[in-house]
Each structure stands twice: as C-alpha cells, then as structure tokens.
Write an enzyme that holds these catalytic residues in place. Structure first.
Site, PDB file in Angstrom:
ATOM      1  N   ARG A 188       0.846  -1.198   0.000  1.00 42.73           N
ATOM      2  CA  ARG A 188       0.000   0.000   0.000  1.00 42.73           C
ATOM      3  C   ARG A 188       0.878   1.243   0.000  1.00 42.73           C
ATOM      4  NH1 ARG A 188      -5.525  -0.573   2.041  1.00 42.73           N
ATOM      5  NH2 ARG A 188      -5.678  -2.615   3.025  1.00 42.73           N
ATOM      6  N   HIS A 205     -16.488   8.089  41.992  1.00 40.13           N
ATOM      7  CA  HIS A 205     -17.847   8.550  41.726  1.00 40.13           C
ATOM      8  C   HIS A 205     -17.794   9.991  41.224  1.00 40.13           C
ATOM      9  CE1 HIS A 205     -22.162   9.051  42.152  1.00 40.13           C
ATOM     10  NE2 HIS A 205     -21.924  10.205  42.752  1.00 40.13           N
ATOM     11  N   THR A 256     -20.219  -9.849   5.380  1.00 41.46           N
ATOM     12  CA  THR A 256     -20.470 -11.261   5.718  1.00 41.46           C
ATOM     13  C   THR A 256     -19.184 -11.961   6.139  1.00 41.46           C
ATOM     14  OG1 THR A 256     -20.304 -11.676   3.347  1.00 41.46           O
ATOM     15  CG2 THR A 256     -22.517 -11.567   4.286  1.00 41.46           C
ATOM     16  N   GLY A 257     -18.236 -11.211   6.630  1.00 41.28           N
ATOM     17  CA  GLY A 257     -17.004 -11.811   7.143  1.00 41.28           C
ATOM     18  C   GLY A 257     -15.806 -11.536   6.251  1.00 41.28           C
ATOM     19  N   ARG A 258     -14.645 -11.953   6.731  1.00 44.24           N
ATOM     20  CA  ARG A 258     -13.398 -11.741   5.996  1.00 44.24           C
ATOM     21  C   ARG A 258     -12.652 -13.074   5.914  1.00 44.24           C
ATOM     22  NH1 ARG A 258     -11.984  -6.475   5.275  1.00 44.24           N
ATOM     23  NH2 ARG A 258      -9.770  -6.986   5.161  1.00 44.24           N
ATOM     24  N   CYS A 288      -6.686  -1.926   8.964  1.00 43.76           N
ATOM     25  CA  CYS A 288      -7.164  -1.248  10.171  1.00 43.76           C
ATOM     26  C   CYS A 288      -7.027   0.274  10.073  1.00 43.76           C
ATOM     27  CB  CYS A 288      -6.389  -1.777  11.377  1.00 43.76           C
ATOM     28  SG  CYS A 288      -6.702  -0.862  12.887  1.00 43.76           S
ATOM     29  N   ALA A 330     -25.364  -9.006  10.041  1.00 44.73           N
ATOM     30  CA  ALA A 330     -25.473  -8.202  11.271  1.00 44.73           C
ATOM     31  C   ALA A 330     -24.298  -8.493  12.192  1.00 44.73           C
ATOM     32  CB  ALA A 330     -26.803  -8.481  11.968  1.00 44.73           C
TER      33      ALA A 330
HETATM   34  P1  NAI Z   1     -18.839 -11.048  11.033  1.00 44.05           P
HETATM   35  O1  NAI Z   1     -18.321 -12.430  10.921  1.00 44.05           O
HETATM   36  O2  NAI Z   1     -18.724 -10.296  12.291  1.00 44.05           O
HETATM   37  O3  NAI Z   1     -20.401 -11.059  10.651  1.00 44.05           O
HETATM   38  C1  NAI Z   1     -20.888 -11.553   9.401  1.00 44.05           C
HETATM   39  C2  NAI Z   1     -22.383 -11.784   9.503  1.00 44.05           C
HETATM   40  O4  NAI Z   1     -22.897 -12.064   8.198  1.00 44.05           O
HETATM   41  C3  NAI Z   1     -22.743 -12.970  10.373  1.00 44.05           C
HETATM   42  O5  NAI Z   1     -23.666 -12.543  11.340  1.00 44.05           O
HETATM   43  C4  NAI Z   1     -23.336 -13.975   9.387  1.00 44.05           C
HETATM   44  O6  NAI Z   1     -24.330 -14.786   9.961  1.00 44.05           O
HETATM   45  C5  NAI Z   1     -23.889 -13.061   8.316  1.00 44.05           C
HETATM   46  N1  NAI Z   1     -24.091 -13.695   6.988  1.00 44.05           N
HETATM   47  C6  NAI Z   1     -23.230 -14.487   6.312  1.00 44.05           C
HETATM   48  N2  NAI Z   1     -23.756 -14.876   5.141  1.00 44.05           N
HETATM   49  C7  NAI Z   1     -24.983 -14.314   5.028  1.00 44.05           C
HETATM   50  C8  NAI Z   1     -26.013 -14.321   4.032  1.00 44.05           C
HETATM   51  N3  NAI Z   1     -25.902 -15.002   2.881  1.00 44.05           N
HETATM   52  N4  NAI Z   1     -27.155 -13.625   4.262  1.00 44.05           N
HETATM   53  C9  NAI Z   1     -27.297 -12.931   5.430  1.00 44.05           C
HETATM   54  N5  NAI Z   1     -26.352 -12.867   6.386  1.00 44.05           N
HETATM   55  C10 NAI Z   1     -25.197 -13.549   6.198  1.00 44.05           C
HETATM   56  O7  NAI Z   1     -18.157 -10.304   9.807  1.00 44.05           O
HETATM   57  P2  NAI Z   1     -17.939  -8.749   9.480  1.00 44.05           P
HETATM   58  O8  NAI Z   1     -18.899  -7.888  10.210  1.00 44.05           O
HETATM   59  O9  NAI Z   1     -17.886  -8.681   8.003  1.00 44.05           O
HETATM   60  O10 NAI Z   1     -16.495  -8.456  10.078  1.00 44.05           O
HETATM   61  C11 NAI Z   1     -15.346  -9.140   9.544  1.00 44.05           C
HETATM   62  C12 NAI Z   1     -14.275  -9.270  10.580  1.00 44.05           C
HETATM   63  O11 NAI Z   1     -13.732  -8.017  10.900  1.00 44.05           O
HETATM   64  C13 NAI Z   1     -14.791  -9.899  11.850  1.00 44.05           C
HETATM   65  O12 NAI Z   1     -13.911 -10.921  12.241  1.00 44.05           O
HETATM   66  C14 NAI Z   1     -14.771  -8.772  12.839  1.00 44.05           C
HETATM   67  O13 NAI Z   1     -14.479  -9.225  14.145  1.00 44.05           O
HETATM   68  C15 NAI Z   1     -13.691  -7.852  12.300  1.00 44.05           C
HETATM   69  N6  NAI Z   1     -14.027  -6.473  12.649  1.00 44.05           N
HETATM   70  C16 NAI Z   1     -13.905  -6.079  13.942  1.00 44.05           C
HETATM   71  C17 NAI Z   1     -14.256  -4.806  14.317  1.00 44.05           C
HETATM   72  C18 NAI Z   1     -14.157  -4.426  15.751  1.00 44.05           C
HETATM   73  O14 NAI Z   1     -13.498  -5.130  16.490  1.00 44.05           O
HETATM   74  N7  NAI Z   1     -14.793  -3.354  16.176  1.00 44.05           N
HETATM   75  C19 NAI Z   1     -14.764  -3.820  13.358  1.00 44.05           C
HETATM   76  C20 NAI Z   1     -14.886  -4.361  12.044  1.00 44.05           C
HETATM   77  C21 NAI Z   1     -14.510  -5.626  11.726  1.00 44.05           C
END
Ligand code: NAI
Length: 462
Positions: A35, A441, A267-269, A42, A177
C-alpha cells in the site's frame, strides 16, 4: 538487496507492532508493504476511518436529539459530506504517518511493494530478492463475499467502499449483522439513510452473550435500523446506481427482494495470501484457508512464522498486535505468550458493546452454571446525566470460587471499561476483589463494581 534477521510481510497492526518489537530486541528488521501508506486495513480502510465516521455521526445525533433538552438551542448542523470524508482522511493520514515515523525511529526498513517468498530465507519484492533469517507473514485478510454478489465498491460495497461513497444513500441494505454491518449501518442510519440489515442467523453478532444480542438489536432498532433475521441473501443484481437484493427467509420457500441505492456486504473476511507463494513452499493451511501455525506461531516450514488475521482466531487488530509482539520474542530466542482466553471484543456503536472471556451459554456448555451479576446503566448517575442510561454490565463468575470467567458490557465507554475486567481475569480475580476495589464517583465504571456486588450480597443502586 539486503540481509535481515527478520522480514515482516504486511504492515497492519500485527506486522508493524511486530517489527517494532523485533527492532527493540536488537534484530535487523524490514517490513514489506505494498500500500501507499503503512497501517494495513485497520488504519487505512477499517477501524480508524470507521471510528472517525462513528464519532462525527454520533455528534450529529447528539445535536439533533439531545442538545435542546440540555438548553443548547439553535439550528442543528447540516451534513457536508465532502468535509466529513476529508476529516476521516485526515485522521487516517495522521495515524498512517505516525506508523511511518515509528518505523524510522526504530530503524526499520520499509521495503515498498508486494512480497513473495521464492524460497526459505528469501523475500522477493519487485526485482529485488532480500535475505531473511526469519520471515513473519502478517498479510491480513480481505472481504469474503457471497456467491451471486459481486463487489464493485460503488453500488455493492465492502467496508472499504462504504467509507468512500459519493453521497449518502437513501436506502442502504446491509448483508450481515456482524460488527462491520452494525457499525457502518449505524453510521448511515444517523446520516438519514433508511438502513435494512439482512442476517442469516436469528440474533445479531453471532457468538455474543444472548442478553447483549437482544438489547443491542432493540437499541439499534430504536436508532432506526430495520432487521430481517433468519434470512439468507441469495444474490444482488446491480446497475450503475441501484441494486436489488434477493433473500430467502429460512421459514418458507418464497424469495423476497429489497431495493437499495447501496448494498454493504459485511459477511465476514478471509485470510489474504495472494501471491506469497505459500503453496510452492509447502506451507500448511487449515481447512478454512488460514496459515496453520503451532503455539509459537511457526508454520511447518522452518523460519516462516505467521500472525494476525491470516492465522486462526478472532480477526481483531489487538489480537494481531499481541501475536506480533509475542512472535518477535520467539524469533529473538525468548518466550512469547498470548492469553487467548482474555481477548476483548468491542463494537464501537452507541452504545458500545464489549465482551471478554466466556458467555453464559458457553459456560453452561462446559458444565459450569455461573453466578451472574448484572447492573443496568439506568442506575448509574453519570450515564443518566449524559443520556446514556441504556444497557448493562454483566459478569459471569464461578459458582464456588467466585472467579471472574466472562464479562459483557453494553453501554457508554464499554470498550474502555472492559479492560478493568480483562486485568481482573488475567490476575484470576474474583467478583469480590472487584467489589472491594474503590471506584471513583461519578463514573461509568461504578456500574462494573455494582455488577460485581450483584454477584455477592447485592448491588447498591438497583
Ligand atoms: P462477522 O463475521 O462479524 O459477521 C458476518 C455476519 O454475516 C454474520 O452474522 C453472518 O451470519 C452473516 N451472513 C453471512 N452470510 C450471510 C447471508 N448469505 N445472508 C445474510 N447474512 C449472512 O463479519 P464482518 O462484520 O464482516 O467483520 C469481519 C471481521 O472483521 C470480523 O472478524 C470482525 O471481528 C472484524 N471487525 C472487527 C471490528 C471491531 O473489532 N470493532 C470492526 C470491524 C470488523
């Protein structure tokens, strides 16, 4: 062409932190990053820019909903979208620039370009091949899309595109979600988008404490997000400016269609290993495509280590950082350690959600019926004073020993408060230890102490 004790591939939080620790331990260190700026997903297109957008839109929400009641009158601010994106870019620039400064300060060479490993002990970047006694792969992850869904980063976007939209969409459909879907969904809901979240499971944030899931969903609904649960997205048909999202509810066969201006795929990474040449080297992978490592982050190929999103475990920047420091110790001939039982998870919505350790359901699966101490923020003076009385602190302790086994907070500054409980878990503290610790407090943290008191003879303010 140079010779190094260690070359790290990838300058995200895992890689750059590892590089700094390697340098501090006296190793001649280089980091390879393709990059334009350091910091990985991040800092460039993930945690940091999304936090800037969450902050800006939270301010807007406060102005629109809470200023008047505090006697702050006048027109509520209007959104200058270009300026908001410029603010976000400035925040990113400060942070990525900061990492570059840290590389220079620690005399770490930044080799610019994309790396491959042509053979053990060699890292190739462009036409140059560098010698490395040790190689640490910290190449991170990329969005895992769905079959039938093509990301163009304009109408159908990942989190990257969602942070760069030309304009605020009228209708945003979020697929998933999980953490990304809810953080960015709430950003756009505050900006006035009609946000619909389609989720495959029956609860938000799969894996979280069930109490938290219920409260979290209810509070997000109050903020205007609409949820379609138990529904699997089948496909997205997009034109240049619109999209149709087809989903199938688990109950019933009929497909339903949603119209959207923008679709966010959250939907995840999945691990990012493109072009590294791992197959040719015989580096073992897990069934889910992660690089397989032992307890010291070593792969099956001598001299090659891996950390962060590219290996097993939660895809979290701070987990990668911990592994980065620990693997540096290992490479330097010391002992590196990460306590995987005490890694907090935080969702930076309003209210924030933070968890550590086991959930109540997980403990029950292990045959432990925990004692649960819960305290609502409605009983916390500070939270009420700032319109943040929603949510609670929930502690799970061992029924006999009183030892803290898990915690979940949904409420103000949850992401900061959770660390008191992380430290407690690291030191094997009991609820009584927390309850006997004086808490200032008026602070939100008093709710943590109250939840600890609730594990014993009872909370005071409930
Ligand atoms: P995630 O794994 O948290 O959530 C993906 C959601 O998509 C799941 O609830 C799953 O059931 C749903 N899903 C999958 N296929 C589907 C379909 N065909 N139709 C409907 N729903 C479906 O993944 P997300 O939010 O994309 O995050 C990716 C990664 O990045 C995670 O491991 C997360 O922990 C990390 N992350 C962490 C953050 C933080 O710590 N604040 C911020 C952003 C990302």
């Amino acid at each position: 062409m140079a010779s190094y004790d260690v070359i790290i591939i990838g300058a995200g939080p895992g890689g750059y932190v590892s590089a700094i620790r390697c340098a501090q331990l006296g190793l001649k260190t280089a980091i390879v990053e393709g990059r334009e700026t350091l910091g990985g997903t991040c800092l460039n297109v993930g945690c940091i820019p999304s936090k800037a957008m969450l902050h800006a839109t939270h301010m807007l929400h406060e102005a629109e909903h809470n200023f008047a009641s505090m006697g702050l009158k006048g027109k509520s601010p209007s959104v200058d979208w270009k300026q908001m994106l410029a603010y976000k870019d400035e925040v990113v620039g400060q942070n990525t620039g900061g990492v570059e400064f840290l590389m220079k300060k620690n005399k770490i060479d930044w080799i610019k370009g994309w790396a491959s490993i042509p053979e053990v002990g060699k890292v190739k970047v462009g036409d140059d091949v560098h010698d490395a006694k040790n190689i640490i792969v910290a190449s991170g992850s990329e969005v895992a899309t769905l079959p039938g869904v093509e990301i163009d980063e304009k109408v159908v976007v990942s989190s990257t595109g969602a942070l760069e939209l030309n304009k605020i969409p009228k209708k945003l459909v979020v697929i998933g979600a999980g953490v990304i879907g809810l953080e960015l969904g709430s950003v756009y809901a505050r900006l006035g988008s009609e946000v619909t979240v389609v989720e495959y499971m029956s609860a938000v944030c799969p894996g979280f404490d069930a109490d938290v899931q219920r409260t979290f969903k209810r509070l997000l609904e109050k903020q205007g997000l609409t949820f379609i649960m138990d529904a699997a997205v089948q496909k997205v048909d997009a034109t240049k400016s619109k999209a149709k999202v087809t989903y199938k509810p688990k109950a019933g066969d009929a497909e339903e269609v949603l119209d959207a201006d923008v679709v966010l795929v959250a939907t995840g990474r999945k691990p990012y290993v493109d072009g590294l040449g791992l197959e040719a080297l015989g580096v073992k992978r897990t069934e889910r495509g992660q690089i397989a490592t032992d307890a010291q982050w070593a792969t099956n190929v001598k001299g090659i280590y891996a950390i962060g999103d590219v290996i097993e475990g939660p895809m979290l920047a701070h987990k990668a950082e911990d592994e980065g420091m620990a693997v540096a110790e290992v490479v330097a001939g010391k002992h590196g350690h990460v306590n995987y039982g005490v890694i907090p998870g935080v969702v930076y919505t309003t209210p924030e959600v933070a968890t550590v350790g086991a959930t109540e359901a997980q403990l029950k699966e292990q045959g432990i019926k925990p004692k649960v101490g819960k305290f609502m923020f409605m009983g916390n003076a500070r939270a009420k004073a700032v319109h943040q009385g929603d949510g609670f602190v929930k502690l799970m302790v061992h029924p006999e020993t009183d030892r803290l086994l898990g915690a979940a907070i949904i409420g103000p500054a949850a992401g900061d408060m959770i660390h008191e409980l992380c430290v407690a878990m690291e030191f094997g503290a009991s609820a009584e230890d927390i309850a006997l610790t004086c808490h200032a407090h008026p602070t939100y943290s008093e709710a943590v102490r109250e939840a600890a008191l609730a594990c014993g003879d009872g909370a005071i303010h409930s």
